[in-house]
Design a protein around this motif. Structure first.
Motif, PDB file in Angstrom:
ATOM      1  N   GLY A   1       0.814  -1.228  -0.006  1.00 47.16           N
ATOM      2  CA  GLY A   1       0.071  -0.036   0.076  1.00 47.16           C
ATOM      3  C   GLY A   1       0.933   1.175   0.025  1.00 47.16           C
ATOM      4  N   PRO A   2       0.194   2.364  -0.337  1.00 42.03           N
ATOM      5  CA  PRO A   2       0.806   3.634  -0.124  1.00 42.03           C
ATOM      6  C   PRO A   2       1.758   3.894   1.170  1.00 42.03           C
ATOM      7  CG  PRO A   2      -1.563   3.905   0.285  1.00 42.03           C
ATOM      8  CD  PRO A   2      -1.426   2.667  -0.176  1.00 42.03           C
ATOM      9  N   ALA A   3       2.765   4.726   1.053  1.00 36.18           N
ATOM     10  CA  ALA A   3       3.628   4.960   2.075  1.00 36.18           C
ATOM     11  C   ALA A   3       3.350   6.423   2.822  1.00 36.18           C
ATOM     12  CB  ALA A   3       5.091   5.049   1.663  1.00 36.18           C
ATOM     13  N   HIS A   4       3.162   6.297   4.115  1.00 33.03           N
ATOM     14  CA  HIS A   4       3.060   7.515   5.016  1.00 33.03           C
ATOM     15  C   HIS A   4       4.213   7.383   5.741  1.00 33.03           C
ATOM     16  CE1 HIS A   4      -0.942   8.446   3.818  1.00 33.03           C
ATOM     17  NE2 HIS A   4      -1.155   7.216   3.618  1.00 33.03           N
ATOM     18  N   ALA A   5       4.720   8.637   6.224  1.00 26.31           N
ATOM     19  CA  ALA A   5       5.717   8.978   7.112  1.00 26.31           C
ATOM     20  C   ALA A   5       5.532   8.483   8.591  1.00 26.31           C
ATOM     21  CB  ALA A   5       6.129  10.502   7.065  1.00 26.31           C
ATOM     22  N   ARG A   6       4.232   8.532   9.129  1.00 32.94           N
ATOM     23  CA  ARG A   6       4.087   8.143  10.425  1.00 32.94           C
ATOM     24  C   ARG A   6       2.637   7.368  10.437  1.00 32.94           C
ATOM     25  NH1 ARG A   6       4.895  12.852  14.700  1.00 32.94           N
ATOM     26  NH2 ARG A   6       3.175  11.317  15.731  1.00 32.94           N
ATOM     27  N   HIS A   7       2.841   6.281  11.660  1.00 34.26           N
ATOM     28  CA  HIS A   7       1.733   5.421  11.677  1.00 34.26           C
ATOM     29  C   HIS A   7       1.204   5.586  13.230  1.00 34.26           C
ATOM     30  CE1 HIS A   7       2.574   4.093   7.749  1.00 34.26           C
ATOM     31  NE2 HIS A   7       4.009   4.438   8.202  1.00 34.26           N
ATOM     32  N   VAL A   8       0.075   5.607  13.589  1.00 43.61           N
ATOM     33  CA  VAL A   8      -0.322   5.970  14.868  1.00 43.61           C
ATOM     34  C   VAL A   8      -1.255   4.900  15.238  1.00 43.61           C
ATOM     35  CG1 VAL A   8      -1.247   7.277  16.578  1.00 43.61           C
ATOM     36  CG2 VAL A   8      -0.011   8.261  14.721  1.00 43.61           C
ATOM     37  N   VAL A   9      -1.333   4.079  16.290  1.00 45.82           N
ATOM     38  CA  VAL A   9      -2.449   3.217  17.010  1.00 45.82           C
ATOM     39  C   VAL A   9      -2.801   3.713  18.233  1.00 45.82           C
ATOM     40  CG1 VAL A   9      -3.124   0.863  17.438  1.00 45.82           C
ATOM     41  CG2 VAL A   9      -1.196   1.262  15.598  1.00 45.82           C
ATOM     42  N   ILE A  10      -4.096   4.095  18.406  1.00 46.16           N
ATOM     43  CA  ILE A  10      -4.734   4.880  19.665  1.00 46.16           C
ATOM     44  C   ILE A  10      -5.900   3.662  19.999  1.00 46.16           C
ATOM     45  CG2 ILE A  10      -5.713   6.806  20.656  1.00 46.16           C
ATOM     46  CD1 ILE A  10      -4.641   8.304  18.232  1.00 46.16           C
ATOM     47  N   GLU A  11      -5.606   3.383  21.373  1.00 47.87           N
ATOM     48  CA  GLU A  11      -6.717   2.324  21.973  1.00 47.87           C
ATOM     49  C   GLU A  11      -7.731   3.082  22.867  1.00 47.87           C
ATOM     50  OE1 GLU A  11      -6.424  -1.644  24.362  1.00 47.87           O
ATOM     51  OE2 GLU A  11      -5.733  -0.155  25.629  1.00 47.87           O
ATOM     52  N   PHE A  12      -8.926   3.070  22.643  1.00 46.69           N
ATOM     53  CA  PHE A  12     -10.092   3.466  23.362  1.00 46.69           C
ATOM     54  C   PHE A  12     -10.819   2.380  23.979  1.00 46.69           C
ATOM     55  CE2 PHE A  12      -9.286   6.483  20.086  1.00 46.69           C
ATOM     56  CZ  PHE A  12      -9.506   7.474  20.404  1.00 46.69           C
ATOM     57  N   PRO A  13     -11.605   2.954  25.194  1.00 51.08           N
ATOM     58  CA  PRO A  13     -12.325   1.785  25.876  1.00 51.08           C
ATOM     59  C   PRO A  13     -13.312   0.935  24.983  1.00 51.08           C
ATOM     60  CG  PRO A  13     -12.214   3.857  27.070  1.00 51.08           C
ATOM     61  CD  PRO A  13     -11.450   4.126  25.683  1.00 51.08           C
ATOM     62  N   ASP A  14     -13.803   1.575  23.936  1.00 55.74           N
ATOM     63  CA  ASP A  14     -14.675   0.706  23.009  1.00 55.74           C
ATOM     64  C   ASP A  14     -15.010   1.615  21.711  1.00 55.74           C
ATOM     65  OD1 ASP A  14     -16.666   2.860  24.065  1.00 55.74           O
ATOM     66  OD2 ASP A  14     -17.109   1.533  25.627  1.00 55.74           O
ATOM     67  N   LEU A  15     -15.831   1.014  20.927  1.00 54.02           N
ATOM     68  CA  LEU A  15     -16.170   1.747  19.872  1.00 54.02           C
ATOM     69  C   LEU A  15     -16.883   3.005  19.817  1.00 54.02           C
ATOM     70  CD1 LEU A  15     -17.243  -1.297  17.245  1.00 54.02           C
ATOM     71  CD2 LEU A  15     -15.413   0.557  16.769  1.00 54.02           C
ATOM     72  N   ALA A  16     -17.823   3.175  20.811  1.00 55.36           N
ATOM     73  CA  ALA A  16     -18.338   4.415  21.027  1.00 55.36           C
ATOM     74  C   ALA A  16     -17.742   5.338  21.280  1.00 55.36           C
ATOM     75  CB  ALA A  16     -19.644   4.000  22.367  1.00 55.36           C
ATOM     76  N   ALA A  17     -16.628   5.263  22.100  1.00 54.28           N
ATOM     77  CA  ALA A  17     -15.901   6.146  22.596  1.00 54.28           C
ATOM     78  C   ALA A  17     -14.828   6.502  21.696  1.00 54.28           C
ATOM     79  CB  ALA A  17     -14.784   5.609  23.974  1.00 54.28           C
ATOM     80  N   ALA A  18     -14.370   5.777  20.818  1.00 54.10           N
ATOM     81  CA  ALA A  18     -13.693   5.868  19.554  1.00 54.10           C
ATOM     82  C   ALA A  18     -14.399   6.968  18.484  1.00 54.10           C
ATOM     83  CB  ALA A  18     -13.155   4.553  18.774  1.00 54.10           C
TER      84      ALA A  18
END
Length: 94
Positions: free
Chosen positions: A47-64
């Protein structure tokens, strides 16, 4: 069940992107976000290259979803407009 934002970001205007960086933390704090990965060493295998990758955890889908739709994050996105190429996906955890 936890949910995750997965974001791929290439900043094109660092000065303007600073506005996003100043505003976004308020939204993340309000909705219980926890950063699992932000920047750092990455290797794009497909896939396409990006300079940064971020993974953020939330308590649940509703919060996200609520975080993304919040007034705080809308303001952050507006500040980021034109300053970065961004793809964000919300994914339910297992």
């Amino acid at each position: 069940m936890a949910a995750y934002w997965i974001a791929h970001v290439t900043v094109t205007d660092a000065e303007r992107y600073g506005g996003y960086q100043a505003l976004a933390p308020a939204a993340f704090a309000r909705f219980g976000a926890r950063f699992l990965a932000r920047g750092g060493e990455a290797e794009v295998l497909e896939g396409p290259a990006h300079a940064r990758h971020v993974v953020i955890e939330f308590p649940d889908l509703a919060a996200a979803r609520a975080c993304y739709d919040s007034a705080e994050y809308r303001a952050a996105r507006a500040a980021r407009a034109g300053a970065a190429d961004v793809a964000v996906v919300i994914v339910a955890g297992l």
